[in-house]
Design a protein around this motif. Sequence first.
Motif, PDB file in Angstrom:
ATOM      1  N   THR B  86      11.991   4.367  -8.039  1.00 50.60           N
ATOM      2  CA  THR B  86      13.442   4.425  -7.937  1.00 50.60           C
ATOM      3  C   THR B  86      13.975   3.110  -7.387  1.00 50.60           C
ATOM      4  O   THR B  86      13.493   2.605  -6.367  1.00 50.60           O
ATOM      5  N   GLU B  87      14.975   2.595  -8.051  1.00 49.78           N
ATOM      6  CA  GLU B  87      15.480   1.282  -7.660  1.00 49.78           C
ATOM      7  C   GLU B  87      16.105   1.299  -6.268  1.00 49.78           C
ATOM      8  O   GLU B  87      15.998   0.345  -5.506  1.00 49.78           O
ATOM      9  N   THR B  88      16.757   2.436  -5.951  1.00 51.19           N
ATOM     10  CA  THR B  88      17.418   2.515  -4.656  1.00 51.19           C
ATOM     11  C   THR B  88      16.447   2.363  -3.510  1.00 51.19           C
ATOM     12  O   THR B  88      16.800   1.879  -2.443  1.00 51.19           O
ATOM     13  N   PHE B  89      15.193   2.798  -3.714  1.00 52.16           N
ATOM     14  CA  PHE B  89      14.244   2.797  -2.623  1.00 52.16           C
ATOM     15  C   PHE B  89      13.277   1.625  -2.688  1.00 52.16           C
ATOM     16  O   PHE B  89      12.269   1.617  -2.013  1.00 52.16           O
ATOM     17  N   GLN B  90      13.644   0.629  -3.496  1.00 52.75           N
ATOM     18  CA  GLN B  90      12.714  -0.501  -3.649  1.00 52.75           C
ATOM     19  C   GLN B  90      12.443  -1.206  -2.323  1.00 52.75           C
ATOM     20  O   GLN B  90      11.368  -1.755  -2.116  1.00 52.75           O
ATOM     21  N   PHE B  91      13.413  -1.189  -1.431  1.00 52.52           N
ATOM     22  CA  PHE B  91      13.214  -1.914  -0.170  1.00 52.52           C
ATOM     23  C   PHE B  91      12.154  -1.251   0.698  1.00 52.52           C
ATOM     24  O   PHE B  91      11.725  -1.813   1.700  1.00 52.52           O
ATOM     25  N   LEU B  92      11.710  -0.062   0.307  1.00 55.40           N
ATOM     26  CA  LEU B  92      10.710   0.636   1.102  1.00 55.40           C
ATOM     27  C   LEU B  92       9.289   0.375   0.618  1.00 55.40           C
ATOM     28  O   LEU B  92       8.338   0.846   1.229  1.00 55.40           O
ATOM     29  N   THR B  93       9.146  -0.362  -0.487  1.00 55.74           N
ATOM     30  CA  THR B  93       7.807  -0.468  -1.073  1.00 55.74           C
ATOM     31  C   THR B  93       6.808  -1.145  -0.135  1.00 55.74           C
ATOM     32  O   THR B  93       5.620  -0.845  -0.187  1.00 55.74           O
ATOM     33  N   ASP B  94       7.301  -2.023   0.724  1.00 59.29           N
ATOM     34  CA  ASP B  94       6.350  -2.681   1.629  1.00 59.29           C
ATOM     35  C   ASP B  94       5.775  -1.738   2.670  1.00 59.29           C
ATOM     36  O   ASP B  94       4.641  -1.900   3.105  1.00 59.29           O
ATOM     37  N   ILE B  95       6.572  -0.775   3.101  1.00 52.48           N
ATOM     38  CA  ILE B  95       6.050   0.107   4.135  1.00 52.48           C
ATOM     39  C   ILE B  95       5.573   1.441   3.571  1.00 52.48           C
ATOM     40  O   ILE B  95       5.134   2.308   4.313  1.00 52.48           O
ATOM     41  N   LEU B  96       5.678   1.603   2.275  1.00 48.27           N
ATOM     42  CA  LEU B  96       5.157   2.820   1.650  1.00 48.27           C
ATOM     43  C   LEU B  96       4.177   2.447   0.549  1.00 48.27           C
ATOM     44  O   LEU B  96       4.444   2.691  -0.623  1.00 48.27           O
ATOM     45  N   PRO B  97       3.074   1.847   0.894  1.00 45.01           N
ATOM     46  CA  PRO B  97       2.135   1.488  -0.157  1.00 45.01           C
ATOM     47  C   PRO B  97       1.454   2.726  -0.705  1.00 45.01           C
ATOM     48  O   PRO B  97       1.238   3.698   0.004  1.00 45.01           O
ATOM     49  N   ARG B  98       1.129   2.646  -1.981  1.00 45.85           N
ATOM     50  CA  ARG B  98       0.371   3.757  -2.568  1.00 45.85           C
ATOM     51  C   ARG B  98      -1.052   3.700  -2.050  1.00 45.85           C
ATOM     52  O   ARG B  98      -1.620   2.637  -1.870  1.00 45.85           O
ATOM     53  N   LYS B  99      -1.602   4.862  -1.835  1.00 47.53           N
ATOM     54  CA  LYS B  99      -2.971   4.913  -1.331  1.00 47.53           C
ATOM     55  C   LYS B  99      -3.927   5.223  -2.464  1.00 47.53           C
ATOM     56  O   LYS B  99      -3.654   6.072  -3.298  1.00 47.53           O
ATOM     57  N   ILE B 100      -5.050   4.500  -2.450  1.00 46.05           N
ATOM     58  CA  ILE B 100      -6.090   4.894  -3.403  1.00 46.05           C
ATOM     59  C   ILE B 100      -7.400   5.055  -2.646  1.00 46.05           C
ATOM     60  O   ILE B 100      -7.590   4.476  -1.580  1.00 46.05           O
ATOM     61  N   LEU B 101      -8.301   5.848  -3.202  1.00 43.98           N
ATOM     62  CA  LEU B 101      -9.587   6.033  -2.553  1.00 43.98           C
ATOM     63  C   LEU B 101     -10.392   4.749  -2.653  1.00 43.98           C
ATOM     64  O   LEU B 101     -10.271   3.991  -3.613  1.00 43.98           O
ATOM     65  N   VAL B 102     -11.251   4.561  -1.680  1.00 51.47           N
ATOM     66  CA  VAL B 102     -12.058   3.345  -1.642  1.00 51.47           C
ATOM     67  C   VAL B 102     -12.890   3.213  -2.904  1.00 51.47           C
ATOM     68  O   VAL B 102     -12.987   2.149  -3.509  1.00 51.47           O
ATOM     69  N   ARG B 103     -13.469   4.336  -3.313  1.00 47.96           N
ATOM     70  CA  ARG B 103     -14.378   4.219  -4.471  1.00 47.96           C
ATOM     71  C   ARG B 103     -13.603   3.851  -5.733  1.00 47.96           C
ATOM     72  O   ARG B 103     -14.099   3.117  -6.580  1.00 47.96           O
TER      73      ARG B 103
END
Lengths: 171, 119
Positions: B86-103
């Motif tokens: 969502t474009e409105t929430f783009q400013f949050l991308t730095d503090i809301l990184p997507r998580k992926i499993l290590v493997r």
Amino acid sequence: MEGDSSTTDASQLGITGEYMSGGYVLQSPDDDGEESLNDHEDGGMKENFREQDIYLPIANVARIMKNGIPPTGKIAKDAKECVQECVSEFISFITSEPLKLYLQKFREAMKGEKGIPGVSVGEGLGEELTEDNFTNQLPAGIITADGQQQNVMVYTTSYQQIPGVQQIQFS
Amino acid sequence: MSGNKVEDNVDHASNSKGISLPMTRVKLIMKSSPEVSSINQEALLLTTKATELFVQYLALSSFLNGSGKDKNTLSYSDLANTAEETETFQFLTDILPRKILVRDYLKSLEENPVEEADN
């Protein structure tokens, strides 16, 4: 101003001090993400005391979230924590961004982009407006301190030699 | 100060059911911005209310974004996805990184060998 007793003391604010770095956050397969918030160096936490480290109370945030979603919905714990951080980011964002834009425009105007480089706005205009030879007229749009744009003519004096006329000297 | 009446109104608004976030804390966060010197009382009230609405908006947007998966719980990944999309929430991308499993991360590294930047 009114003597508010606000404090920046971390212990009194109950700051969690958690800071998620950009990029991917890796999580081990077994945990559901709650632990990953603690996966960062302690050195980083103490050095980078950014504004995002001051949060609103999580109970209030959680309650407002619950009011936003349908009544049957549930909220994960790490979701509450991260919205808490988003909230602080949001407040900083809407506080600083318009101010930055305004100051930037103000400073550009103060530099006299449209006027004469080196001439400060407001000062020196009185001295420039002498009774001497008005040769160069440079229009300058200047934004004054109260935000009004005024068109000001800024005059320079130029050394002209008019044959037969004795140069007027001003003391 | 001529702000007495304004402050009364502000106090009234914060005591009634309109506001449920602590304004002193909001003020503290606002003051942590370097360019800010003092904060108008009305601006503080407005910011606090806007923040509440923001929380509801973010929660609901993320919830609806994730509800396609047929679960009833708002999770972190819903929030991260909403921030990215969502474009409105783009400013949050730095503090809301997507998580992926290590493997999965290691697997993607193997598939697409990229030179890692020095940490």
